[in-house]
Motif scaffolding. Structure first.
Motif, PDB file in Angstrom:
ATOM      1  N   GLU A   1      46.576  52.390 -48.131  1.00 47.30           N
ATOM      2  CA  GLU A   1      46.555  53.555 -47.231  1.00 47.30           C
ATOM      3  C   GLU A   1      46.207  53.126 -45.806  1.00 47.30           C
ATOM      4  N   TYR A   2      45.258  52.198 -45.691  1.00 46.47           N
ATOM      5  CA  TYR A   2      44.849  51.711 -44.375  1.00 46.47           C
ATOM      6  C   TYR A   2      46.014  51.027 -43.669  1.00 46.47           C
ATOM      7  N   PHE A   3      46.703  50.111 -44.356  1.00 52.87           N
ATOM      8  CA  PHE A   3      47.812  49.402 -43.729  1.00 52.87           C
ATOM      9  C   PHE A   3      48.961  50.348 -43.367  1.00 52.87           C
ATOM     10  N   LYS A   4      49.162  51.372 -44.179  1.00 54.10           N
ATOM     11  CA  LYS A   4      50.185  52.364 -43.843  1.00 54.10           C
ATOM     12  C   LYS A   4      49.818  53.104 -42.563  1.00 54.10           C
TER      13      LYS A   4
ATOM     14  N   ARG B   1      52.223  45.940 -56.275  1.00 58.13           N
ATOM     15  CA  ARG B   1      51.959  47.187 -55.559  1.00 58.13           C
ATOM     16  C   ARG B   1      52.264  47.045 -54.070  1.00 58.13           C
ATOM     17  N   PHE B   2      51.908  45.898 -53.495  1.00 52.20           N
ATOM     18  CA  PHE B   2      52.219  45.666 -52.085  1.00 52.20           C
ATOM     19  C   PHE B   2      53.730  45.573 -51.872  1.00 52.20           C
ATOM     20  N   TYR B   3      54.427  44.968 -52.819  1.00 44.58           N
ATOM     21  CA  TYR B   3      55.883  44.910 -52.699  1.00 44.58           C
ATOM     22  C   TYR B   3      56.488  46.312 -52.766  1.00 44.58           C
ATOM     23  N   ASP B   4      55.994  47.113 -53.704  1.00 52.58           N
ATOM     24  CA  ASP B   4      56.517  48.480 -53.842  1.00 52.58           C
ATOM     25  C   ASP B   4      56.304  49.289 -52.569  1.00 52.58           C
ATOM     26  N   GLU B   5      55.155  49.084 -51.920  1.00 51.32           N
ATOM     27  CA  GLU B   5      54.808  49.877 -50.740  1.00 51.32           C
ATOM     28  C   GLU B   5      55.385  49.310 -49.445  1.00 51.32           C
TER      29      GLU B   5
ATOM     30  N   SER C   1      38.847  36.975 -47.356  1.00 54.10           N
ATOM     31  CA  SER C   1      38.499  38.374 -47.067  1.00 54.10           C
ATOM     32  C   SER C   1      37.371  38.917 -47.930  1.00 54.10           C
ATOM     33  N   HIS C   2      36.368  38.079 -48.215  1.00 54.70           N
ATOM     34  CA  HIS C   2      35.212  38.590 -48.948  1.00 54.70           C
ATOM     35  C   HIS C   2      34.507  39.684 -48.148  1.00 54.70           C
ATOM     36  N   ALA C   3      34.617  39.626 -46.843  1.00 54.15           N
ATOM     37  CA  ALA C   3      34.014  40.654 -45.989  1.00 54.15           C
ATOM     38  C   ALA C   3      34.769  41.972 -46.063  1.00 54.15           C
ATOM     39  N   GLY C   4      35.957  41.946 -46.666  1.00 55.59           N
ATOM     40  CA  GLY C   4      36.819  43.125 -46.747  1.00 55.59           C
ATOM     41  C   GLY C   4      37.954  42.998 -45.757  1.00 55.59           C
ATOM     42  N   ILE C   5      39.184  42.994 -46.242  1.00 58.69           N
ATOM     43  CA  ILE C   5      40.323  42.777 -45.359  1.00 58.69           C
ATOM     44  C   ILE C   5      40.433  43.873 -44.301  1.00 58.69           C
ATOM     45  N   CYS C   6      40.085  45.098 -44.639  1.00 56.87           N
ATOM     46  CA  CYS C   6      40.152  46.176 -43.648  1.00 56.87           C
ATOM     47  C   CYS C   6      39.016  46.059 -42.640  1.00 56.87           C
ATOM     48  N   ASN C   7      37.828  45.662 -43.105  1.00 54.69           N
ATOM     49  CA  ASN C   7      36.731  45.385 -42.173  1.00 54.69           C
ATOM     50  C   ASN C   7      37.145  44.314 -41.166  1.00 54.69           C
TER      51      ASN C   7
END
Length: 251
Positions: free
Chosen positions: A210-213, A233-237, A169-175
């Motif tokens: 925030e994006y994945f939420k 942090r991902f586990y907490d969310e 995801s060097h391109a950005g996982i949200c991209n």
């Protein structure tokens, strides 16, 4: 379409597979659907093959090999391939320019090359995304000064939405996810692989969460290039569990 993803190589080894699999820094996964079998990345040694054998996976049944980007920890394992016949190798054309001469020669000699900058449906409902548009302001979409235009991913259409499988995801996982949605015309169902997130870029981590939420993604599997504080942090969310070498994801 049912999808089975077996992690052949990751930085850690799962407890389930610790007796018969080993790990190394890198990533490789074997994807099986009811139509095709795909080898996605190969780590940086022959370890992916050893682990495949230990997991009773016959790599010669592979229909397509797909490379996510040019970095050694995702492509160097190709140097040890032992395919009995030519396989179709899908990659961004920049990869051929960036890898060593030895790798480029092997790719051209031993594989049927499919080099594409644009998205490509290489099997029904299964897409190589090609060059990822940079649309998220909080994602740099580069690595150490390299624009990483060769960084890509796979998108698999299912009845529940699109599965995204990424190497680093060097391109950005949200991209990547945004483009997968556009190419497949589906909402996100699952995101699997390296997200390239660390506590050094906390603002990006926060925006990604925030994006994945907002996207209400049902399954999130961060691994490989995600540091421990970020995994926490991902586990907490999302209550995500980090998968590793030897693990199987059924979607």
């Amino acid at each position: 379409m049912e999808t089975k993803i077996t992690i052949l190589c990751e930085n850690d080894t799962s407890k389930r597979a610790a007796r018969f699999c080993r790990s190394e820094w890198g990533f490789s996964a074997f994807v099986e659907t009811n139509q095709v079998k795909i080898l996605f990345d190969t780590g940086h040694t022959s370890l992916y093959k050893q682990n495949a054998n230990a997991l009773d996976i016959d790599l010669n049944q592979t229909d397509f090999v797909v490379l996510s980007h040019h970095h050694w920890d995702h492509t160097s394992g190709m140097l040890s391939h032992e395919f009995k016949e030519k396989k179709k190798l899908i990659l961004h054309p920049h990869i051929l320019e960036k890898v060593s001469e030895e790798k480029a020669h092997l790719f051209n000699r031993d594989f049927e090359l499919i080099a594409s900058e644009t998205s490509l449906e290489f099997a029904p409902g299964i897409f190589y995304l090609g060059q990822i548009p940079r649309v998220m302001s909080f994602e740099k979409g580069e690595h150490k000064g390299d624009s990483m235009l060769d960084d890509s991913a796979i998108a698999i259409k299912t009845a529940k939405g699109v599965i995204v499988l990424t190497g680093c995801s060097h391109a950005g996982i949200c991209n990547i996810c945004e483009y997968a949605k556009e190419v497949t015309d589906q909402d996100l169902y699952a995101v699997v692989g390296g997200f390239h997130l660390t506590q050094k870029i906390q603002a990006t981590v926060r925006k990604t969460i925030e994006y994945f939420k907002a996207e209400n993604v049902e399954h999130i599997y961060p691994m490989h290039c995600v540091d421990f504080p970020t995994l926490v942090r991902f586990y907490d969310e999302f209550k995500t569990i980090k998968y590793a070498t030897g693990d199987v994801i059924n979607l």
